[in-house]
Scaffold this motif. Sequence first.
Motif, PDB file in Angstrom:
ATOM      1  N   SER A   1      -4.659   8.138 -10.114  1.00 21.24           N
ATOM      2  CA  SER A   1      -4.871   7.167  -9.597  1.00 21.24           C
ATOM      3  C   SER A   1      -4.965   6.023  -8.851  1.00 21.24           C
ATOM      4  O   SER A   1      -3.971   5.550 -10.203  1.00 21.24           O
ATOM      5  CB  SER A   1      -6.488   6.869  -9.624  1.00 21.24           C
ATOM      6  N   LYS A   2      -5.688   4.903  -8.183  1.00 22.10           N
ATOM      7  CA  LYS A   2      -4.858   3.181  -8.289  1.00 22.10           C
ATOM      8  C   LYS A   2      -5.244   2.702  -9.338  1.00 22.10           C
ATOM      9  O   LYS A   2      -3.993   1.744  -9.791  1.00 22.10           O
ATOM     10  CB  LYS A   2      -5.768   2.557  -6.743  1.00 22.10           C
TER      11      LYS A   2
ATOM     12  N   LYS B   1       0.964   4.002  -3.151  1.00 25.85           N
ATOM     13  CA  LYS B   1       0.262   5.608  -2.552  1.00 25.85           C
ATOM     14  C   LYS B   1       1.897   6.300  -3.437  1.00 25.85           C
ATOM     15  O   LYS B   1       1.265   7.535  -3.568  1.00 25.85           O
ATOM     16  CB  LYS B   1       0.383   5.597  -1.090  1.00 25.85           C
ATOM     17  N   TYR B   2       2.778   6.152  -2.169  1.00 24.60           N
ATOM     18  CA  TYR B   2       3.818   6.713  -3.630  1.00 24.60           C
ATOM     19  C   TYR B   2       3.987   6.478  -4.959  1.00 24.60           C
ATOM     20  O   TYR B   2       4.443   8.118  -5.585  1.00 24.60           O
ATOM     21  CB  TYR B   2       5.177   6.110  -3.017  1.00 24.60           C
TER      22      TYR B   2
ATOM     23  N   MET C   1       1.116   6.636  -7.036  1.00 22.28           N
ATOM     24  CA  MET C   1       0.131   7.638  -6.875  1.00 22.28           C
ATOM     25  C   MET C   1       0.747   8.889  -7.146  1.00 22.28           C
ATOM     26  O   MET C   1       0.401  10.193  -8.038  1.00 22.28           O
ATOM     27  CB  MET C   1      -0.873   6.705  -6.247  1.00 22.28           C
ATOM     28  N   LYS C   2       0.832   9.555  -5.991  1.00 16.45           N
ATOM     29  CA  LYS C   2       1.596  10.537  -5.779  1.00 16.45           C
ATOM     30  C   LYS C   2       2.934  11.462  -6.864  1.00 16.45           C
ATOM     31  O   LYS C   2       2.412  12.353  -7.875  1.00 16.45           O
ATOM     32  CB  LYS C   2       1.519  11.325  -4.011  1.00 16.45           C
TER      33      LYS C   2
ATOM     34  N   ASP D   1       0.713  -0.624  -0.132  1.00 15.17           N
ATOM     35  CA  ASP D   1      -0.135   0.107  -0.354  1.00 15.17           C
ATOM     36  C   ASP D   1       0.900   1.397  -0.181  1.00 15.17           C
ATOM     37  O   ASP D   1       0.402   2.164  -0.243  1.00 15.17           O
ATOM     38  CB  ASP D   1      -0.983   0.417   1.412  1.00 15.17           C
TER      39      ASP D   1
END
Length: 58
Positions: free
Chosen positions: A34-35, A25-26, A28-29, A21
């Motif tokens: 988006s995922k 998240k890293y 995606m940013k 996860d």
Amino acid sequence: MSDNLTKKDQRDRSKINMHEDFEVKYWMKELGVSKEELQRAVDKVGNSAAAVRKELSA
């Protein structure tokens, strides 16, 4: 098995691990996606960060 906590920030940033996860998240940013978009790109070109960047910029 969980991550080895004795290794501080030694992640391989040349690969995208969709099973962690914090890595999802890293990325995606980092990539501004988006995922779902990230997953589609990884499914299409593999988990190489360079290949995913290229795919997403196309």
